[in-house]
Motif scaffolding. Sequence first.
Motif, PDB file in Angstrom:
ATOM      1  N   ILE A 128       4.525  16.625   3.205  1.00 61.31           N
ATOM      2  CA  ILE A 128       3.405  15.757   3.537  1.00 61.31           C
ATOM      3  C   ILE A 128       3.448  15.444   5.027  1.00 61.31           C
ATOM      4  CG2 ILE A 128       3.322  14.765   1.225  1.00 61.31           C
ATOM      5  CD1 ILE A 128       4.695  12.270   2.392  1.00 61.31           C
ATOM      6  N   ALA A 129       2.324  14.981   5.563  1.00 56.51           N
ATOM      7  CA  ALA A 129       2.244  14.709   7.003  1.00 56.51           C
ATOM      8  C   ALA A 129       3.048  13.468   7.381  1.00 56.51           C
ATOM      9  CB  ALA A 129       0.784  14.541   7.422  1.00 56.51           C
ATOM     10  N   GLY A 130       3.178  12.534   6.453  1.00 53.60           N
ATOM     11  CA  GLY A 130       3.930  11.312   6.730  1.00 53.60           C
ATOM     12  C   GLY A 130       3.103  10.197   7.329  1.00 53.60           C
ATOM     13  N   ASP A 131       1.841  10.478   7.640  1.00 50.95           N
ATOM     14  CA  ASP A 131       0.983   9.441   8.223  1.00 50.95           C
ATOM     15  C   ASP A 131      -0.327   9.313   7.446  1.00 50.95           C
ATOM     16  OD1 ASP A 131      -0.201  11.827   8.908  1.00 50.95           O
ATOM     17  OD2 ASP A 131      -0.349  11.393  11.066  1.00 50.95           O
ATOM     18  N   GLU A 132      -0.282   9.639   6.142  1.00 51.77           N
ATOM     19  CA  GLU A 132      -1.486   9.577   5.320  1.00 51.77           C
ATOM     20  C   GLU A 132      -2.044   8.167   5.210  1.00 51.77           C
ATOM     21  OE1 GLU A 132       0.316  13.475   4.160  1.00 51.77           O
ATOM     22  OE2 GLU A 132       1.009  11.496   4.783  1.00 51.77           O
ATOM     23  N   SER A 133      -1.232   7.170   5.458  1.00 49.76           N
ATOM     24  CA  SER A 133      -1.695   5.789   5.500  1.00 49.76           C
ATOM     25  C   SER A 133      -0.809   5.026   6.474  1.00 49.76           C
ATOM     26  CB  SER A 133      -1.638   5.139   4.104  1.00 49.76           C
ATOM     27  OG  SER A 133      -0.292   4.874   3.728  1.00 49.76           O
ATOM     28  N   HIS A 134      -1.290   3.851   6.889  1.00 53.79           N
ATOM     29  CA  HIS A 134      -0.499   3.037   7.813  1.00 53.79           C
ATOM     30  C   HIS A 134       0.834   2.639   7.172  1.00 53.79           C
ATOM     31  CE1 HIS A 134       0.475   0.074  10.877  1.00 53.79           C
ATOM     32  NE2 HIS A 134       0.584  -0.858   9.944  1.00 53.79           N
ATOM     33  N   LEU A 167       2.547   4.239   4.847  1.00 51.77           N
ATOM     34  CA  LEU A 167       3.453   5.392   4.772  1.00 51.77           C
ATOM     35  C   LEU A 167       4.009   5.720   6.150  1.00 51.77           C
ATOM     36  CD1 LEU A 167       4.715   7.605   3.037  1.00 51.77           C
ATOM     37  CD2 LEU A 167       2.699   9.011   3.485  1.00 51.77           C
ATOM     38  N   ALA A 168       3.181   5.617   7.187  1.00 50.80           N
ATOM     39  CA  ALA A 168       3.642   5.901   8.549  1.00 50.80           C
ATOM     40  C   ALA A 168       4.747   4.931   8.959  1.00 50.80           C
ATOM     41  CB  ALA A 168       2.469   5.829   9.524  1.00 50.80           C
ATOM     42  N   LEU A 169       4.627   3.668   8.567  1.00 49.05           N
ATOM     43  CA  LEU A 169       5.684   2.702   8.866  1.00 49.05           C
ATOM     44  C   LEU A 169       6.976   3.072   8.161  1.00 49.05           C
ATOM     45  CD1 LEU A 169       3.760  -0.705   8.655  1.00 49.05           C
ATOM     46  CD2 LEU A 169       4.572   0.462  10.719  1.00 49.05           C
ATOM     47  N   PHE A 170       6.868   3.616   6.954  1.00 51.39           N
ATOM     48  CA  PHE A 170       8.050   3.946   6.161  1.00 51.39           C
ATOM     49  C   PHE A 170       8.717   5.232   6.645  1.00 51.39           C
ATOM     50  CE2 PHE A 170      10.155   5.210   2.085  1.00 51.39           C
ATOM     51  CZ  PHE A 170      10.941   4.082   1.934  1.00 51.39           C
ATOM     52  N   THR A 171       7.933   6.211   7.081  1.00 49.30           N
ATOM     53  CA  THR A 171       8.480   7.507   7.478  1.00 49.30           C
ATOM     54  C   THR A 171       8.647   7.643   8.983  1.00 49.30           C
ATOM     55  OG1 THR A 171       6.281   8.520   7.654  1.00 49.30           O
ATOM     56  CG2 THR A 171       7.369   8.592   5.491  1.00 49.30           C
ATOM     57  N   GLY A 172       8.078   6.695   9.757  1.00 46.36           N
ATOM     58  CA  GLY A 172       8.058   6.856  11.200  1.00 46.36           C
ATOM     59  C   GLY A 172       6.941   7.773  11.655  1.00 46.36           C
ATOM     60  N   GLY A 173       6.048   8.139  10.729  1.00 46.73           N
ATOM     61  CA  GLY A 173       4.907   8.994  11.063  1.00 46.73           C
ATOM     62  C   GLY A 173       5.243  10.459  11.162  1.00 46.73           C
ATOM     63  N   ALA A 174       6.456  10.855  10.794  1.00 46.51           N
ATOM     64  CA  ALA A 174       6.879  12.252  10.913  1.00 46.51           C
ATOM     65  C   ALA A 174       6.692  12.986   9.589  1.00 46.51           C
ATOM     66  CB  ALA A 174       8.342  12.317  11.334  1.00 46.51           C
ATOM     67  N   ALA A 205       0.815  -1.216   0.000  1.00 41.68           N
ATOM     68  CA  ALA A 205       0.000   0.000   0.000  1.00 41.68           C
ATOM     69  C   ALA A 205       0.847   1.264   0.000  1.00 41.68           C
ATOM     70  CB  ALA A 205      -0.934   0.004   1.213  1.00 41.68           C
ATOM     71  N   LEU A 206       2.142   1.157   0.303  1.00 43.50           N
ATOM     72  CA  LEU A 206       3.009   2.335   0.318  1.00 43.50           C
ATOM     73  C   LEU A 206       2.982   3.042  -1.026  1.00 43.50           C
ATOM     74  CD1 LEU A 206       5.277   4.144   1.485  1.00 43.50           C
ATOM     75  CD2 LEU A 206       6.907   2.417   0.675  1.00 43.50           C
ATOM     76  N   PHE A 207       3.097   2.285  -2.101  1.00 46.71           N
ATOM     77  CA  PHE A 207       3.182   2.891  -3.428  1.00 46.71           C
ATOM     78  C   PHE A 207       1.840   3.443  -3.893  1.00 46.71           C
ATOM     79  CE2 PHE A 207       6.756   0.035  -3.061  1.00 46.71           C
ATOM     80  CZ  PHE A 207       7.799   0.845  -3.490  1.00 46.71           C
ATOM     81  N   ASP A 208       0.758   2.836  -3.441  1.00 51.54           N
ATOM     82  CA  ASP A 208      -0.562   3.393  -3.753  1.00 51.54           C
ATOM     83  C   ASP A 208      -0.726   4.760  -3.098  1.00 51.54           C
ATOM     84  OD1 ASP A 208      -1.148   1.055  -5.134  1.00 51.54           O
ATOM     85  OD2 ASP A 208      -2.047   0.093  -3.386  1.00 51.54           O
ATOM     86  N   THR A 209      -0.265   4.879  -1.854  1.00 50.93           N
ATOM     87  CA  THR A 209      -0.357   6.162  -1.149  1.00 50.93           C
ATOM     88  C   THR A 209       0.507   7.215  -1.822  1.00 50.93           C
ATOM     89  OG1 THR A 209      -0.762   5.044   0.960  1.00 50.93           O
ATOM     90  CG2 THR A 209      -0.009   7.322   1.061  1.00 50.93           C
ATOM     91  N   LEU A 210       1.737   6.853  -2.165  1.00 49.92           N
ATOM     92  CA  LEU A 210       2.647   7.811  -2.802  1.00 49.92           C
ATOM     93  C   LEU A 210       2.113   8.255  -4.157  1.00 49.92           C
ATOM     94  CD1 LEU A 210       6.064   6.183  -1.886  1.00 49.92           C
ATOM     95  CD2 LEU A 210       5.085   8.267  -0.916  1.00 49.92           C
ATOM     96  N   ALA A 211       1.543   7.326  -4.915  1.00 50.97           N
ATOM     97  CA  ALA A 211       0.977   7.681  -6.219  1.00 50.97           C
ATOM     98  C   ALA A 211      -0.185   8.654  -6.062  1.00 50.97           C
ATOM     99  CB  ALA A 211       0.526   6.416  -6.950  1.00 50.97           C
TER     100      ALA A 211
END
Length: 374
Positions: free
Chosen positions: A273-279, A281-288, A97-103
Amino acid sequence: MRGTHGSNPATRILTTLIALLALQLGSLVAPAYACGCGAMIPDKSERIGVDREESAVRWDGRTETVAMRFNVHGNARKAAWIMPVPSRAEVTLGEPALFDTLASLTAPEERDRHYFWPREGDWPFDDPWSDGAAGAAPAAPGPGVGVVGRARLGPFDVARLTATDPEALGDWLHANGFELPERLPGALQPYVDRKWEYVAVRLAPQESGAALYGNLTPLQISFASTELVYPMRLSRLAATPQTLGLYVLAEHRMEPRSPIGGDRPEVTFAGRIAGDESHALALFTGGAPVRLTALEQRFPHPERIDDDHHLRAVADTPYREVVYTDRLLTVGDDVPAWLLAVGGGLLVAALATLLAVRAGRRRSRLAAGVRSAA
């Protein structure tokens, strides 16, 4: 008189089938999208194509994490690639889902752009009849190669390696079932000189005998790095034009220092971006909160690639592509503006003509009255 041989129905059908077969075979060897690996196929009788390789890179100034997702097709039951890394790497499965969010976050902004006069497809030029549809046990490492670790992660057989000799590294990979490009050892030499390590990945379906097909589970590689670098040098081994698509998440907007032998990299999105737009993405960015930069680059001549991508911070100027949809200008309940304008113009002309006729008649009557009085 009978037609020529080329007009024979059976011949035409056979020709069409041959063309379709050639097209299908061509799709199996479609050019792979660029990655820092150089794809390898374990059996010359098999084919694999990569429709799209998506990569996301997260860098916090100390640690770099690269997530990659491949969409593959063909009949290959196994394939492999190798990725150089500047330090000891940790490898895990990523989140699809990371790439779906980024797209979604980097999608172009859609705007309407209106035009006045009707075009093809608009009334009265539209077509009323149109419906509008559009494996084996690994060999022991030889001298010059060290196996840091080996694990099975979903469809991936992952080996983390060190090497002091590119030829020895090639020999180890070959002994473990990989069909290698002949130029691989030479392309690895710059990494050996810099004492980099390697992540060798063999892709194999979990079902016995199944072919690699569709979106594979993303693979995530993390390693310490004091600069943001995306390995690209091995892509020079590709025989066909390559395309790189890269999402970069960092404290600032990041862009490559040079085109490294390809076309000028194009920024398609840059913004915070907020970094927590999806679960995922939050795992990838640390939610920051982070700055997200989306890059696209073409390599018409892969053999000209002469370095890895070293990315640098630039001005945090936001950017988003804009896609325009041309629409006929309308008023009220979808009444074309041109029709109102033309209709209004005709009405004004008709009123002007009527007034002119009445004025002419009035003048005629006045003239007739003057003659009668005289």
